[in-house]
Design a protein around this motif. Sequence first.
Motif, PDB file in Angstrom:
ATOM      1  N   LEU A   1       8.738 -29.934   4.772  1.00 23.43           N
ATOM      2  CA  LEU A   1       9.454 -28.907   5.523  1.00 23.43           C
ATOM      3  C   LEU A   1       9.741 -29.452   6.919  1.00 23.43           C
ATOM      4  O   LEU A   1       8.821 -29.735   7.687  1.00 23.43           O
ATOM      5  CB  LEU A   1       8.626 -27.622   5.613  1.00 23.43           C
ATOM      6  N   LEU A   2      11.019 -29.624   7.238  1.00 19.25           N
ATOM      7  CA  LEU A   2      11.443 -30.144   8.543  1.00 19.25           C
ATOM      8  C   LEU A   2      11.896 -28.973   9.407  1.00 19.25           C
ATOM      9  O   LEU A   2      12.907 -28.328   9.107  1.00 19.25           O
ATOM     10  CB  LEU A   2      12.590 -31.160   8.368  1.00 19.25           C
ATOM     11  N   ARG A   3      11.147 -28.703  10.473  1.00 26.65           N
ATOM     12  CA  ARG A   3      11.455 -27.542  11.324  1.00 26.65           C
ATOM     13  C   ARG A   3      11.557 -27.970  12.781  1.00 26.65           C
ATOM     14  O   ARG A   3      10.661 -28.626  13.319  1.00 26.65           O
ATOM     15  CB  ARG A   3      10.372 -26.473  11.167  1.00 26.65           C
ATOM     16  N   ALA A   4      12.650 -27.572  13.421  1.00 28.62           N
ATOM     17  CA  ALA A   4      12.877 -27.916  14.826  1.00 28.62           C
ATOM     18  C   ALA A   4      11.776 -27.346  15.714  1.00 28.62           C
ATOM     19  O   ALA A   4      11.354 -27.978  16.685  1.00 28.62           O
ATOM     20  CB  ALA A   4      14.245 -27.401  15.284  1.00 28.62           C
ATOM     21  N   GLU A   5      11.285 -26.159  15.379  1.00 25.34           N
ATOM     22  CA  GLU A   5      10.260 -25.515  16.212  1.00 25.34           C
ATOM     23  C   GLU A   5       8.917 -26.238  16.140  1.00 25.34           C
ATOM     24  O   GLU A   5       8.033 -26.001  16.950  1.00 25.34           O
ATOM     25  CB  GLU A   5      10.083 -24.050  15.800  1.00 25.34           C
ATOM     26  N   LEU A   6       8.784 -27.167  15.162  1.00 25.90           N
ATOM     27  CA  LEU A   6       7.559 -27.954  15.047  1.00 25.90           C
ATOM     28  C   LEU A   6       7.743 -29.358  15.603  1.00 25.90           C
ATOM     29  O   LEU A   6       6.967 -30.273  15.313  1.00 25.90           O
ATOM     30  CB  LEU A   6       7.114 -28.029  13.580  1.00 25.90           C
ATOM     31  N   GLY A   7       8.782 -29.543  16.424  1.00 25.68           N
ATOM     32  CA  GLY A   7       8.993 -30.826  17.097  1.00 25.68           C
ATOM     33  C   GLY A   7       9.736 -31.851  16.260  1.00 25.68           C
ATOM     34  O   GLY A   7       9.723 -33.040  16.588  1.00 25.68           O
ATOM     35  N   ILE A   8      10.396 -31.419  15.182  1.00 22.38           N
ATOM     36  CA  ILE A   8      11.110 -32.329  14.291  1.00 22.38           C
ATOM     37  C   ILE A   8      12.610 -32.060  14.369  1.00 22.38           C
ATOM     38  O   ILE A   8      13.041 -30.904  14.387  1.00 22.38           O
ATOM     39  CB  ILE A   8      10.651 -32.147  12.823  1.00 22.38           C
ATOM     40  N   ASN A   9      13.408 -33.113  14.413  1.00 21.94           N
ATOM     41  CA  ASN A   9      14.859 -32.972  14.307  1.00 21.94           C
ATOM     42  C   ASN A   9      15.201 -33.165  12.821  1.00 21.94           C
ATOM     43  O   ASN A   9      15.204 -34.292  12.323  1.00 21.94           O
ATOM     44  CB  ASN A   9      15.573 -34.018  15.152  1.00 21.94           C
TER      45      ASN A   9
ATOM     46  N   LYS B   1      17.865 -24.567   5.187  1.00 20.22           N
ATOM     47  CA  LYS B   1      17.356 -23.193   5.198  1.00 20.22           C
ATOM     48  C   LYS B   1      17.904 -22.357   6.357  1.00 20.22           C
ATOM     49  O   LYS B   1      18.325 -21.222   6.185  1.00 20.22           O
ATOM     50  CB  LYS B   1      15.825 -23.220   5.269  1.00 20.22           C
ATOM     51  N   VAL B   2      17.840 -22.940   7.575  1.00 22.24           N
ATOM     52  CA  VAL B   2      18.266 -22.199   8.763  1.00 22.24           C
ATOM     53  C   VAL B   2      19.216 -23.065   9.581  1.00 22.24           C
ATOM     54  O   VAL B   2      18.901 -24.214   9.899  1.00 22.24           O
ATOM     55  CB  VAL B   2      17.059 -21.796   9.647  1.00 22.24           C
ATOM     56  N   ILE B   3      20.401 -22.509   9.913  1.00 20.78           N
ATOM     57  CA  ILE B   3      21.401 -23.217  10.712  1.00 20.78           C
ATOM     58  C   ILE B   3      21.828 -22.300  11.852  1.00 20.78           C
ATOM     59  O   ILE B   3      22.095 -21.106  11.649  1.00 20.78           O
ATOM     60  CB  ILE B   3      22.636 -23.578   9.852  1.00 20.78           C
ATOM     61  N   ASP B   4      21.886 -22.828  13.098  1.00 17.35           N
ATOM     62  CA  ASP B   4      22.273 -21.984  14.232  1.00 17.35           C
ATOM     63  C   ASP B   4      23.803 -21.871  14.318  1.00 17.35           C
ATOM     64  O   ASP B   4      24.539 -22.462  13.519  1.00 17.35           O
ATOM     65  CB  ASP B   4      21.659 -22.509  15.539  1.00 17.35           C
ATOM     66  N   ASN B   5      24.276 -21.115  15.321  1.00 17.47           N
ATOM     67  CA  ASN B   5      25.719 -20.858  15.435  1.00 17.47           C
ATOM     68  C   ASN B   5      26.510 -22.071  15.919  1.00 17.47           C
ATOM     69  O   ASN B   5      27.734 -22.034  15.997  1.00 17.47           O
ATOM     70  CB  ASN B   5      25.983 -19.658  16.362  1.00 17.47           C
ATOM     71  N   GLN B   6      25.819 -23.165  16.245  1.00 18.82           N
ATOM     72  CA  GLN B   6      26.478 -24.401  16.625  1.00 18.82           C
ATOM     73  C   GLN B   6      26.532 -25.399  15.451  1.00 18.82           C
ATOM     74  O   GLN B   6      27.022 -26.518  15.595  1.00 18.82           O
ATOM     75  CB  GLN B   6      25.742 -25.059  17.809  1.00 18.82           C
ATOM     76  N   GLY B   7      25.997 -24.978  14.323  1.00 19.93           N
ATOM     77  CA  GLY B   7      25.986 -25.858  13.158  1.00 19.93           C
ATOM     78  C   GLY B   7      24.785 -26.771  13.080  1.00 19.93           C
ATOM     79  O   GLY B   7      24.729 -27.644  12.208  1.00 19.93           O
ATOM     80  N   ASN B   8      23.828 -26.605  13.989  1.00 19.25           N
ATOM     81  CA  ASN B   8      22.619 -27.432  13.970  1.00 19.25           C
ATOM     82  C   ASN B   8      21.634 -26.899  12.927  1.00 19.25           C
ATOM     83  O   ASN B   8      21.405 -25.693  12.825  1.00 19.25           O
ATOM     84  CB  ASN B   8      21.944 -27.431  15.345  1.00 19.25           C
ATOM     85  N   ILE B   9      21.060 -27.817  12.171  1.00 17.49           N
ATOM     86  CA  ILE B   9      20.074 -27.423  11.159  1.00 17.49           C
ATOM     87  C   ILE B   9      18.720 -27.262  11.842  1.00 17.49           C
ATOM     88  O   ILE B   9      18.193 -28.202  12.435  1.00 17.49           O
ATOM     89  CB  ILE B   9      19.978 -28.477  10.042  1.00 17.49           C
ATOM     90  N   LEU B  10      18.162 -26.073  11.756  1.00 19.99           N
ATOM     91  CA  LEU B  10      16.877 -25.796  12.397  1.00 19.99           C
ATOM     92  C   LEU B  10      15.706 -25.934  11.421  1.00 19.99           C
ATOM     93  O   LEU B  10      14.608 -26.294  11.816  1.00 19.99           O
ATOM     94  CB  LEU B  10      16.880 -24.391  12.999  1.00 19.99           C
ATOM     95  N   THR B  11      15.974 -25.638  10.160  1.00 18.07           N
ATOM     96  CA  THR B  11      14.932 -25.761   9.138  1.00 18.07           C
ATOM     97  C   THR B  11      15.541 -26.360   7.866  1.00 18.07           C
ATOM     98  O   THR B  11      16.575 -25.889   7.399  1.00 18.07           O
ATOM     99  CB  THR B  11      14.307 -24.391   8.797  1.00 18.07           C
ATOM    100  N   MET B  12      14.872 -27.372   7.352  1.00 15.62           N
ATOM    101  CA  MET B  12      15.340 -28.024   6.125  1.00 15.62           C
ATOM    102  C   MET B  12      14.140 -28.291   5.224  1.00 15.62           C
ATOM    103  O   MET B  12      13.097 -28.730   5.689  1.00 15.62           O
ATOM    104  CB  MET B  12      16.042 -29.352   6.460  1.00 15.62           C
ATOM    105  N   GLU B  13      14.305 -28.009   3.944  1.00 18.25           N
ATOM    106  CA  GLU B  13      13.261 -28.320   2.965  1.00 18.25           C
ATOM    107  C   GLU B  13      13.738 -29.485   2.112  1.00 18.25           C
ATOM    108  O   GLU B  13      14.870 -29.488   1.627  1.00 18.25           O
ATOM    109  CB  GLU B  13      12.980 -27.107   2.083  1.00 18.25           C
TER     110      GLU B  13
END
Length: 210
Positions: free
Chosen positions: A50-58, A100-112
């Motif tokens: 699980l790759l999550r931006a909030e956990l310090g991962i791009n 899983k989660v993409i912001d309004n700028q098209g950045n992927i915030l969460t990826m499995e």
Amino acid sequence: MFEVSENKTLTYNEFQRTTEPRWFEHKVLHDKPELEFVGAGTDDISFKILLRAELGINPEKQMAKIREFARKGKKALFIRGNKPISANYWVIKRAVEVHKVIDNQGNILTMEVDLNLMEYPRETEDETKKKTTSSVKKASTAKASKQLGTITITVKSVHIRSGPGVNNKVLGYAMKNDKLKVTGKKNGWYALGGGKYISANSAYSSFKGA
């Protein structure tokens, strides 16, 4: 590289390993087939990351590394708890990413990511000898490099580092029964050439002079 720290969390779950030996089926008329053992098969492992931006991962950058590793057919040891799970290498057989989660700028915030790895057997001793013999013949006219001797690894695995000390970067691992050429010795470490060093502690290896 898996990591769990204050700044970053990158780990995996749902780890599965499959071992399938190879069998050949001889069909028998009016009876069950006879089985013949052919040999060991290559193991498969699968797990989720699980790759999550909030956990310090791009997520995008991390996934780009995984794709490059897969597309170039790279192989490496799978390290867990500072030890390889197998003496053999592993390659990426399949990588499936779910955004899983993409912001309004098209950045992927969460990826499995579902990863499927396949075992890549290391060279047998006979294959290594053949390559070594071939290399010696090709280099017969070239100037021989300085060699103090050879070490044979006597434990399951030993770190190969970028310098003579435990604080230097780990470049890889030497496995049990591996034979390595020693070109020098410094501060209790053997120099292997090419900026690689391994501990000269006799608890890890045996030394034989050139």
